[in-house]
Scaffold this motif. Structure first.
Motif, PDB file in Angstrom:
ATOM      1  N   ALA A 283       0.828  -1.207   0.000  1.00 56.97           N
ATOM      2  CA  ALA A 283       0.000   0.000   0.000  1.00 56.97           C
ATOM      3  C   ALA A 283       0.862   1.256   0.000  1.00 56.97           C
ATOM      4  CB  ALA A 283      -0.929  -0.010   1.218  1.00 56.97           C
ATOM      5  N   ALA A 284       1.921   1.246   0.814  1.00 57.47           N
ATOM      6  CA  ALA A 284       2.802   2.408   0.894  1.00 57.47           C
ATOM      7  C   ALA A 284       3.567   2.624  -0.408  1.00 57.47           C
ATOM      8  CB  ALA A 284       3.774   2.231   2.061  1.00 57.47           C
ATOM      9  N   LEU A 285       4.054   1.545  -1.006  1.00 53.86           N
ATOM     10  CA  LEU A 285       4.832   1.671  -2.240  1.00 53.86           C
ATOM     11  C   LEU A 285       3.968   2.042  -3.435  1.00 53.86           C
ATOM     12  CD1 LEU A 285       7.250  -1.398  -1.917  1.00 53.86           C
ATOM     13  CD2 LEU A 285       7.744   1.007  -1.449  1.00 53.86           C
ATOM     14  N   THR A 286       2.737   1.528  -3.459  1.00 54.40           N
ATOM     15  CA  THR A 286       1.860   1.766  -4.612  1.00 54.40           C
ATOM     16  C   THR A 286       1.447   3.222  -4.724  1.00 54.40           C
ATOM     17  OG1 THR A 286       1.019  -0.488  -4.452  1.00 54.40           O
ATOM     18  CG2 THR A 286      -0.279   1.048  -5.744  1.00 54.40           C
ATOM     19  N   VAL A 287       1.301   3.907  -3.597  1.00 55.05           N
ATOM     20  CA  VAL A 287       0.938   5.327  -3.631  1.00 55.05           C
ATOM     21  C   VAL A 287       2.000   6.129  -4.371  1.00 55.05           C
ATOM     22  CG1 VAL A 287       0.550   7.389  -2.222  1.00 55.05           C
ATOM     23  CG2 VAL A 287      -0.427   5.207  -1.524  1.00 55.05           C
ATOM     24  N   LYS A 288       3.245   5.757  -4.172  1.00 50.97           N
ATOM     25  CA  LYS A 288       4.347   6.503  -4.791  1.00 50.97           C
ATOM     26  C   LYS A 288       4.730   5.947  -6.160  1.00 50.97           C
ATOM     27  CE  LYS A 288       8.572   8.769  -3.258  1.00 50.97           C
ATOM     28  NZ  LYS A 288       9.545   8.900  -2.139  1.00 50.97           N
ATOM     29  N   PHE A 289       4.645   4.630  -6.299  1.00 47.92           N
ATOM     30  CA  PHE A 289       5.037   3.986  -7.559  1.00 47.92           C
ATOM     31  C   PHE A 289       3.890   3.114  -8.060  1.00 47.92           C
ATOM     32  CE2 PHE A 289       8.835   4.314  -4.822  1.00 47.92           C
ATOM     33  CZ  PHE A 289       9.575   5.211  -5.566  1.00 47.92           C
ATOM     34  N   ARG A 290       3.133   3.597  -9.026  1.00 46.80           N
ATOM     35  CA  ARG A 290       1.972   2.856  -9.533  1.00 46.80           C
ATOM     36  C   ARG A 290       2.385   1.564 -10.248  1.00 46.80           C
ATOM     37  NH1 ARG A 290       0.401   6.911  -7.012  1.00 46.80           N
ATOM     38  NH2 ARG A 290      -1.514   8.068  -7.472  1.00 46.80           N
ATOM     39  N   ASP A 291       3.643   1.499 -10.668  1.00 46.62           N
ATOM     40  CA  ASP A 291       4.119   0.302 -11.367  1.00 46.62           C
ATOM     41  C   ASP A 291       4.071  -0.933 -10.481  1.00 46.62           C
ATOM     42  OD1 ASP A 291       5.076   1.589 -13.883  1.00 46.62           O
ATOM     43  OD2 ASP A 291       6.376   2.645 -12.486  1.00 46.62           O
ATOM     44  N   VAL A 292       4.039  -0.725  -9.174  1.00 44.18           N
ATOM     45  CA  VAL A 292       4.013  -1.854  -8.236  1.00 44.18           C
ATOM     46  C   VAL A 292       2.805  -2.750  -8.508  1.00 44.18           C
ATOM     47  CG1 VAL A 292       3.769  -2.491  -5.798  1.00 44.18           C
ATOM     48  CG2 VAL A 292       5.304  -0.626  -6.458  1.00 44.18           C
ATOM     49  N   MET A 293       1.681  -2.143  -8.887  1.00 47.32           N
ATOM     50  CA  MET A 293       0.467  -2.925  -9.145  1.00 47.32           C
ATOM     51  C   MET A 293       0.684  -3.926 -10.272  1.00 47.32           C
ATOM     52  SD  MET A 293      -2.678  -0.201  -8.720  1.00 47.32           S
ATOM     53  CE  MET A 293      -1.972   1.033  -9.812  1.00 47.32           C
ATOM     54  N   HIS A 294       1.366  -3.503 -11.326  1.00 47.46           N
ATOM     55  CA  HIS A 294       1.601  -4.384 -12.470  1.00 47.46           C
ATOM     56  C   HIS A 294       2.677  -5.426 -12.151  1.00 47.46           C
ATOM     57  CE1 HIS A 294      -0.841  -1.571 -14.717  1.00 47.46           C
ATOM     58  NE2 HIS A 294      -0.069  -0.585 -14.297  1.00 47.46           N
ATOM     59  N   LEU A 295       3.709  -5.002 -11.444  1.00 43.82           N
ATOM     60  CA  LEU A 295       4.777  -5.933 -11.091  1.00 43.82           C
ATOM     61  C   LEU A 295       4.274  -7.002 -10.129  1.00 43.82           C
ATOM     62  CD1 LEU A 295       7.761  -3.441 -10.592  1.00 43.82           C
ATOM     63  CD2 LEU A 295       7.473  -5.088 -12.440  1.00 43.82           C
ATOM     64  N   TYR A 296       3.386  -6.608  -9.224  1.00 43.21           N
ATOM     65  CA  TYR A 296       2.912  -7.560  -8.224  1.00 43.21           C
ATOM     66  C   TYR A 296       2.044  -8.645  -8.858  1.00 43.21           C
ATOM     67  CZ  TYR A 296       1.352  -9.345  -3.711  1.00 43.21           C
ATOM     68  OH  TYR A 296       1.111 -10.161  -2.632  1.00 43.21           O
ATOM     69  N   THR A 297       1.338  -8.298  -9.912  1.00 45.82           N
ATOM     70  CA  THR A 297       0.539  -9.298 -10.626  1.00 45.82           C
ATOM     71  C   THR A 297       1.431 -10.396 -11.188  1.00 45.82           C
ATOM     72  OG1 THR A 297      -1.094  -7.612 -11.236  1.00 45.82           O
ATOM     73  CG2 THR A 297      -1.112  -9.649 -12.491  1.00 45.82           C
ATOM     74  N   VAL A 298       2.556  -9.996 -11.759  1.00 44.28           N
ATOM     75  CA  VAL A 298       3.512 -10.972 -12.281  1.00 44.28           C
ATOM     76  C   VAL A 298       4.122 -11.773 -11.131  1.00 44.28           C
ATOM     77  CG1 VAL A 298       5.657 -11.271 -13.580  1.00 44.28           C
ATOM     78  CG2 VAL A 298       4.032  -9.480 -14.238  1.00 44.28           C
ATOM     79  N   PHE A 299       4.441 -11.081 -10.051  1.00 46.51           N
ATOM     80  CA  PHE A 299       5.032 -11.749  -8.887  1.00 46.51           C
ATOM     81  C   PHE A 299       4.093 -12.809  -8.317  1.00 46.51           C
ATOM     82  CE2 PHE A 299       5.368 -11.968  -4.234  1.00 46.51           C
ATOM     83  CZ  PHE A 299       6.676 -12.430  -4.110  1.00 46.51           C
ATOM     84  N   LEU A 300       2.794 -12.517  -8.271  1.00 46.58           N
ATOM     85  CA  LEU A 300       1.829 -13.484  -7.741  1.00 46.58           C
ATOM     86  C   LEU A 300       1.790 -14.755  -8.581  1.00 46.58           C
ATOM     87  CD1 LEU A 300      -1.200 -11.239  -6.682  1.00 46.58           C
ATOM     88  CD2 LEU A 300       0.209 -12.650  -5.175  1.00 46.58           C
TER      89      LEU A 300
END
Length: 257
Positions: A160-177
């Motif tokens: 949650a903290a990282l996504t506010v600053k870096f929206r790319d986290v949402m896309h990277l996390y999908t791949v990570f999952l």
């Protein structure tokens, strides 16, 4: 004490946020919350048919083996993915009034916890249908579920903290999952893995939590005190890290929403 009193003050709001998340998820759905029961059952049937025929794993009660792994991973997936967008999804409210921001993350974890209870009912139904023997160790299932909830909260706070600053986290996390799903023994036994791969899979905290879950639910085994202590330290360390990252970043949320 200040944080505890603040939490008590906003506790009714937490209940409202959880209720809102559950209502939104099943809004305009004919079966509503029943989908939390039907989804794991249907996925279990599909995976059991596919992998039992293609891979021919020598696992007793393979359908139950899959369902236990699927329930835990689905909870982790849903809880952390929901927590990841908790701050962004409530930006309009955060900009207007003061609310402890961690409540939005906590509400997503809590609403996912309600769903896993329904999925657990599906697990019990499958055990009864397959005439699996029920053991007293089943009462210990609360331990891995609590571990998983704490671990998911820690990861959720970081995301949650990282996504506010870096929206790319949402896309990277999908791949990570996707990668994480294959690094968790949901559909395969650990015995089939090469030694080097098995070491990597064992480093995954979800693997250990899932093993404890299966031991108490399927195999009538009580995990060792050392095993429980190790994973308790892991999940508490993850939560501490999540809280630290979240509190270091939360004052800058308003600048990035």
């Amino acid at each position: 004490m200040e944080h505890i009193n603040n939490f008590k003050k906003f506790q009714p709001l937490l209940y409202e946020l959880v209720a809102r998340d559950v209502k939104i998820k099943y809004r305009k759905s004919v079966l509503g919350v029943l989908w939390t029961l039907l989804n794991p059952l249907m996925m279990m049937v599909i995976l059991s048919v596919v992998f039992s025929n293609l891979m021919k794993f020598d696992i007793e009660n393979y359908s139950l083996y899959i369902l236990t792994g699927q329930i835990l991973f689905t909870f982790y997936n849903e809880a952390t993915s929901g927590a990841m967008t908790a701050i962004l999804g409530n930006a309009s409210l955060i900009k207007k009034v003061y609310i402890p921001k961690y409540l939005f993350v906590l509400s997503r974890i809590a609403s996912s916890s309600i769903n896993i209870l329904s999925s657990f009912c599906a697990l019990i139904l499958v055990m009864l249908f397959t005439r699996t023997e029920l053991h007293f160790t089943m009462f210990l299932v609360v331990i891995p579920l609590v571990y998983l909830t704490i671990f998911s909260l820690g990861i959720g706070l970081i995301l949650a903290a990282l996504t506010v600053k870096f929206r790319d986290v949402m896309h990277l996390y999908t791949v990570f999952l996707t990668a994480l799903m294959y690094l968790t023994p949901i559909i395969y036994p650990m015995s089939m893995l090469p030694e080097k791969v098995r070491i990597i899979v064992n480093l995954n905290p979800l693997t250990g939590i899932l093993n404890i879950f299966r031991e108490v639910m399927m195999y009538n085994r009580i995990p060792s005190a050392f095993e429980l202590l190790v994973f308790l330290v892991v999940v508490l360390a993850t939560l501490a890290l999540g809280l630290w990252v979240f509190y270091k970043q939360q004052d800058e949320f308003i600048l990035n929403l």
